[in-house]
Design a protein around this motif. Structure first.
Motif, PDB file in Angstrom:
ATOM      1  N   LEU A 214      -5.228  -5.213  -3.417  1.00  0.00           N
ATOM      2  CA  LEU A 214      -5.399  -5.521  -2.003  1.00  0.00           C
ATOM      3  C   LEU A 214      -5.089  -4.235  -1.230  1.00  0.00           C
ATOM      4  O   LEU A 214      -3.940  -3.987  -0.850  1.00  0.00           O
ATOM      5  CB  LEU A 214      -4.463  -6.651  -1.562  1.00  0.00           C
ATOM      6  N   PRO A 215      -6.100  -3.410  -0.988  1.00  0.00           N
ATOM      7  CA  PRO A 215      -5.853  -2.085  -0.412  1.00  0.00           C
ATOM      8  C   PRO A 215      -5.321  -2.188   1.011  1.00  0.00           C
ATOM      9  O   PRO A 215      -5.575  -3.157   1.725  1.00  0.00           O
ATOM     10  CB  PRO A 215      -7.247  -1.431  -0.417  1.00  0.00           C
ATOM     11  N   PRO A 216      -4.569  -1.177   1.452  1.00  0.00           N
ATOM     12  CA  PRO A 216      -4.109  -1.165   2.849  1.00  0.00           C
ATOM     13  C   PRO A 216      -5.284  -0.999   3.794  1.00  0.00           C
ATOM     14  O   PRO A 216      -6.349  -0.516   3.409  1.00  0.00           O
ATOM     15  CB  PRO A 216      -3.172   0.052   2.898  1.00  0.00           C
ATOM     16  N   PHE A 217      -5.076  -1.395   5.022  1.00  0.00           N
ATOM     17  CA  PHE A 217      -6.098  -1.299   6.064  1.00  0.00           C
ATOM     18  C   PHE A 217      -7.388  -2.006   5.648  1.00  0.00           C
ATOM     19  O   PHE A 217      -8.486  -1.551   5.919  1.00  0.00           O
ATOM     20  CB  PHE A 217      -6.380   0.172   6.420  1.00  0.00           C
ATOM     21  N   ASN A 218      -7.236  -3.127   4.976  1.00  0.00           N
ATOM     22  CA  ASN A 218      -8.408  -3.878   4.520  1.00  0.00           C
ATOM     23  C   ASN A 218      -8.080  -5.369   4.578  1.00  0.00           C
ATOM     24  O   ASN A 218      -7.914  -6.015   3.546  1.00  0.00           O
ATOM     25  CB  ASN A 218      -8.781  -3.459   3.096  1.00  0.00           C
ATOM     26  N   PRO A 219      -7.985  -5.944   5.784  1.00  0.00           N
ATOM     27  CA  PRO A 219      -7.614  -7.365   5.876  1.00  0.00           C
ATOM     28  C   PRO A 219      -8.652  -8.284   5.239  1.00  0.00           C
ATOM     29  O   PRO A 219      -8.312  -9.386   4.804  1.00  0.00           O
ATOM     30  CB  PRO A 219      -7.506  -7.602   7.391  1.00  0.00           C
ATOM     31  N   GLU A 220      -9.910  -7.834   5.189  1.00  0.00           N
ATOM     32  CA  GLU A 220     -10.934  -8.674   4.551  1.00  0.00           C
ATOM     33  C   GLU A 220     -10.617  -8.905   3.077  1.00  0.00           C
ATOM     34  O   GLU A 220     -11.039  -9.920   2.498  1.00  0.00           O
ATOM     35  CB  GLU A 220     -12.317  -8.043   4.698  1.00  0.00           C
ATOM     36  N   ALA A 221      -9.885  -7.976   2.458  1.00  0.00           N
ATOM     37  CA  ALA A 221      -9.492  -8.167   1.058  1.00  0.00           C
ATOM     38  C   ALA A 221      -8.595  -9.388   0.922  1.00  0.00           C
ATOM     39  O   ALA A 221      -8.676 -10.136  -0.058  1.00  0.00           O
ATOM     40  CB  ALA A 221      -8.780  -6.918   0.547  1.00  0.00           C
ATOM     41  N   VAL A 222      -7.731  -9.604   1.918  1.00  0.00           N
ATOM     42  CA  VAL A 222      -6.846 -10.777   1.907  1.00  0.00           C
ATOM     43  C   VAL A 222      -7.652 -12.033   2.192  1.00  0.00           C
ATOM     44  O   VAL A 222      -7.535 -13.048   1.485  1.00  0.00           O
ATOM     45  CB  VAL A 222      -5.720 -10.610   2.938  1.00  0.00           C
ATOM     46  N   TRP A 223      -8.486 -11.975   3.229  1.00  0.00           N
ATOM     47  CA  TRP A 223      -9.207 -13.185   3.639  1.00  0.00           C
ATOM     48  C   TRP A 223     -10.265 -13.621   2.623  1.00  0.00           C
ATOM     49  O   TRP A 223     -10.598 -14.801   2.548  1.00  0.00           O
ATOM     50  CB  TRP A 223      -9.844 -12.941   5.017  1.00  0.00           C
ATOM     51  N   SER A 224     -10.796 -12.685   1.852  1.00  0.00           N
ATOM     52  CA  SER A 224     -11.837 -13.039   0.873  1.00  0.00           C
ATOM     53  C   SER A 224     -11.269 -13.236  -0.526  1.00  0.00           C
ATOM     54  O   SER A 224     -12.024 -13.486  -1.467  1.00  0.00           O
ATOM     55  CB  SER A 224     -12.916 -11.949   0.827  1.00  0.00           C
TER      56      SER A 224
END
Length: 932
Positions: free
Chosen positions: A706-716
């Protein structure tokens, strides 16, 4: 035609219509706008109607437009409200304060524009309690825009009220003042016979030849008729030649008024100039500005019928707008500046009006005056008057002796124009002026230039370079950033956010290490949330919730949008909904209304109102493209793609995703590309195309990361995990589920808690699977996220079916199918239905007598038989009342009954049901299952 009841010649028809208007207004409310050329008699008809209203027992309150106050928001409304001090005092506190703050009569948090308009309507209602009220507004074309909106708002809501609204405006004015929507009565010039009759009545001593010449030259304009004839009589015009009659009636009448004003005593002209420049006619202000005995100078002007003092003794009014113009035109520049200085001294408790008069009184750069005007601009912004703030900041810049201060104020004006007001052309125009200055770029200029290039061209590289260079040159103070540093940091965060590339966000992260903890809506807080959702503490969540609770009293669009932006990452948009909707509805902050539309669309998306979400997204796309904010249009495409993905409209989803990729890809806007991949993955999952879903989900991030500055990684994350499970990539699925759980986002919201629990259940060992899903679905607050709940039921049912537990799987799959049906998620409903068929269960239409009830229909029927209502049943079974109603619709014919009263006996007559295994609870959810 003859003489009307008010002594007006040739206006019998108009007076009859106005009398009928008053009768209607006194009984059920009415509005009317008189239109016509200058001097055609609109003001005379207003006066006559006001007099008639008084004889009919109505109360009359008057106001008028003033070309010298068109830049002051609510200046016109101020006149009407100022005439009703007693009624204002009787309003509820919140209503009274909304008006007082908006009109500069009080201090405190500014209310929304709609609250101010409703407060004005409440005030007029209060004034009309004892007897009908007539509001008269002359020169509506010269009324400030905010007051004009208030007039239109009130006019459209007069039905059923004993209030009349009568306005007058020039035909020649631009169309903007007609937007009030008032019915119109056009006032035409007098005919030849009526013109001669009017002249003969007023100037019987003049020869017929002179009167005929005047009538011809005046072309039926009553004001020109009277003034020309009066001039001819005063000068003994034996040949019927008035000065320049043929050059235009309005201009020539003004010249005649100028001559009359010029003959007044010097002291009188001084007081008239104060009244003309002050605008509202407030006797108290004129007295304070004019000094002891100053008002005595009004008498000669009153005797010459140039002004009149209202009956209440509080207001002085010019007989005609051309008199005001003649007074100002006849003064010298120094006289006007002196009058403005005196008015500024008299308006010490009204910062915006004081700043405006000081600015007009000052010709050379003066930092003290510039600071006052800048403070007035900040007051305007707090009141939600973005246009007023821009104008005042530009004037403050003109008055700045220091070039750095000048650049800063101009840049702030440009930033407000772009971010709040949505005036890109104005912003570019101001920035061209800033960039023409050979001195070094200021921090405010960098923030504005960066924001413009980001939102219009999507050029995050240039925006980031401009802002980093400017911020690095400014020493950081020990406390949280403020002022232009905060604005620059916020814009840098936006650029890094949309870019999503390490070369942009890493320098920002390094900068954050030197900045202390700040308020939730501050740029530093937003950057930290975007960088790492899991780093958000419970303390910050509490502070954010407190900020959100205060939004109902917040009218600064910038504060509302920044707070909602942080809230959008943490599933707190429902609490911001009223405030962001107010930004859109008020219309005074077009720039901020685009982010506000984003938040409305996202809130509807998350809470299952997908058609509303798609409509808001379409509106956002259209508005952004029209206004030139192309970056914001891509967010609209993303929300539209997500709504289409969840509804199963694959073609629409693909269209919107391709629009994002086509625009964002060449510009290196990784985050927007990820957004489109999230929507594409969601659409593919709904269509059971798990390989395609995995490809799109892993374009956002690799499994287990879950890379930083990548909220879509959390939501998807749930999409990636499910796609991995269904394509046999179990190790990747487990790594990604572990990464989401370890990220610590579950405490942020019930939606994120459900996502983390669902992926844990998806990847659990067989013996732990049922318990994990049960725990996920039992989490508090998850019912506000209907799609995620349906998705969890679907994953649960599919897992049960793969273990051969078809009976239990049917309960979960039916719950998923019903949830998706209610949401309108066609592809997801079809997927759940296919899984149900695989368990051996088929779904029929509305049943016939003798057909078996489904497990959920039976459960609903049993609860209904106990007397519970549909909402109560829905609450027990975690369904919607609509779904409960649908189940009962099928139950009645299957049982051969027609009413709820027959349910108990019909259910008793059913054959006994095979006993359920101990693993199944009354809710139909599996609490524990034996190992397979």
């Amino acid at each position: 035609m003859g003489v009307g009841p008010a002594g007006l010649v040739g206006r019998e028809g108009e007076l009859a219509e106005l009398a009928a208007f008053l009768d209607m207004a006194g009984m059920n409310g009415a509005a009317l706008l008189l239109t016509g050329d200058p001097g055609v008699g609109k003001t005379a008809l207003l006066d006559a109607t006001a007099e008639l209203a008084v004889t009919k027992g109505m109360r009359v309150v008057r106001g008028s437009g003033d070309e010298y106050e068109t830049g002051i928001s609510f200046a016109g409304l101020h006149q009407l409200v100022g005439s009703l001090p007693d009624e204002l005092g009787r309003l509820p506190r919140s209503t009274r304060e909304a008006l007082e703050v908006a009109l500069g009569l009080g201090v405190g948090p500014a209310s929304s524009r709609i609250a101010v308009l409703n407060a004005a309507l409440s005030l007029f209602d209060e004034a009309a309690k004892e007897r009908p009220l007539l509001l008269v507004v002359d020169d509506l074309h010269a009324v400030d825009q905010a007051s004009r909106a208030a007039v239109g708002f009130v006019a459209r809501r007069l039905g059923g009220r004993r209030i009349g609204l009568l306005g007058a405006g020039r035909t020649e004015s631009d169309a903007s003042f007609r937007s009030t929507g008032l019915p119109e009565l056009e006032i035409a010039p007098l005919g030849d016979s009526d013109a001669l009759r009017l002249l003969s009545r007023r100037f019987a001593h003049l020869p017929r030849r002179v009167l005929s010449t005047v009538a011809h030259e005046a072309q039926g304009n009553p004001l020109a008729l009277l003034e020309f004839a009066g001039s001819a009589g005063a000068s003994g015009g034996q040949h019927g030649q008035g000065a320049g009659w043929s050059s235009g009636q309005g201009r020539d009448v003004r010249a005649l008024y100028s001559a009359r004003v010029g003959r007044l005593p010097h002291r009188t002209r001084e007081v008239l100039l104060l009244a003309a420049l002050e605008g509202s006619g407030d006797i108290g202000i004129l007295e304070a500005a004019g000094g002891p005995g100053g008002l005595d100078g009004l008498a000669p002007a009153e005797r010459d019928h140039l002004v009149m003092v209202e009956e209440n003794g509080h207001t002085v009014r010019f007989r005609h707008p051309l008199v005001r113009s003649a007074v100002v035109d006849g003064s010298t520049g120094e006289q006007r500046r002196s009058a403005h200085r005196r008015l500024a001294d008299a308006l010490g408790d009204q910062p915006e009006r004081r700043g405006d008069h000081l600015a007009k009184a000052t010709t050379a750069p003066d930092e003290a005056v510039a600071a006052v005007v800048e403070s007035a601009a900040r007051s305007s912004l707090r009141r939600g008057d973005a246009d007023g703030a821009i104008a005042r900041l530009r004037r403050a810049a003109e008055l700045s002796p220091d070039r750095a201060a000048r650049r800063r104020r101009l840049s702030q004006a440009a930033y407000v124009a772009a971010w709040v007001a949505g005036h890109l052309e104005v912003s570019h125009e101001i920035m061209r002026e800033v960039e023409g200055d050979p001195a070094a770029r200021s921090l405010s200029a960098a923030a504005t230039a960066g924001f413009l290039v980001l939102v219009t061209e999507g050029d995050a590289d240039t925006a980031h370079a401009l802002l980093m260079e400017a911020i690095e040159q400014v020493p950081m103070s020990p406390g949280p950033p403020s002022g232009e540093v905060e604005t620059a940091l916020f814009t840098l965060t936006l650029a890094s956010q949309y870019s999503g590339r390490p070369e942009h966000w890493q320098p920002l992260v390094d900068m954050l290490a030197r900045i202390p903890e700040a308020a939730p809506a501050a740029a530093a807080s937003l950057a930290r949330v975007h960088h790492d959702l899991g780093s958000v503490t419970d303390g910050m969540l509490r502070r954010l919730d407190e900020e959100i609770s205060r939004l109902r009293d917040q009218s600064d669009a910038d504060v509302v949008i920044r707070t909602a932006l942080t809230a959008s990452y943490l599933d707190r948009l429902p609490g911001c909904r009223e405030a962001v909707s107010r930004v859109i509805r008020d219309g005074g902050a077009v720039g901020s209304s685009m982010p506000a539309l984003m938040f409305v669309a996202l809130d509807d998306l998350y809470t299952g109102r997908w058609q509303s979400s798609a409509d808001a997204a379409d509106e956002l796309i259209a508005l952004s493209e029209e206004m030139g904010y192309h970056l914001f249009a891509q967010v609209g495409h993303y929300v539209a793609a997500m709504a289409a993905a969840q509804r199963g409209d694959l073609d629409a989803c693909r269209r919107h995703c391709e629009a994002v990729w086509e625009w964002s890809g060449p510009r290196g806007l990784r985050r927007l590309e990820n957004c489109a991949h999230q929507a594409a993955a969601r659409a593919a999952l709904g269509a059971a195309d798990f390989e395609t879903a995995f490809r799109h989900a892993t374009a956002i991030c690799a499994p287990g990361v879950l890379p930083p500055f990548n909220p879509e990684a959390v939501w998807s994350a749930p999409d990636l995990v499910e796609a991995a499970v269904r394509t046999g990539r179990h190790a990747e699925a487990r790594r990604h589920a572990d990464a989401l759980r370890d990220a610590g986002v579950g405490h942020l919201s019930s939606r994120l808690a459900l996502s983390a629990a669902t992926v844990t259940a998806m990847t659990s060992a067989a013996e732990d699977m049922a318990r994990s899903f049960e725990e996920a679905l039992a989490l508090p607050g998850v019912e506000q996220w209907p799609f995620e709940v349906g998705h969890a039921h679907l994953a649960y049912g599919e897992a049960l079916r793969r273990q051969g537990l078809n009976r239990d799987a049917r309960v979960q799959l039916a719950a998923a199918r019903d949830r998706f049906e209610e949401l309108g998620a066609r592809s997801w409903e079809a997927r759940a239905a296919a899984e149900l068929r695989a368990t051996g269960m088929t779904r029929t239409g509305r049943g016939k007598a003798g057909e078996a009830l489904t497990p959920q229909e039976l459960e609903v029927a049993r609860l209904a038989a106990t007397g519970l209502s549909n909402p109560q049943i829905a609450s027990r079974l975690f369904l919607s009342p609509r779904t409960v109603s649908s189940h009962l619709y099928h139950v009645f014919p299957k049982l051969g009954i027609t009413s709820r009263a027959e349910l108990r006996d019909a259910l008793k007559a059913l054959p006994p049901e095979p006993s359920a295994p101990p693993a199944v609870r009354a809710t139909g959810r599996v609490s524990a299952l034996p190992r397979c």
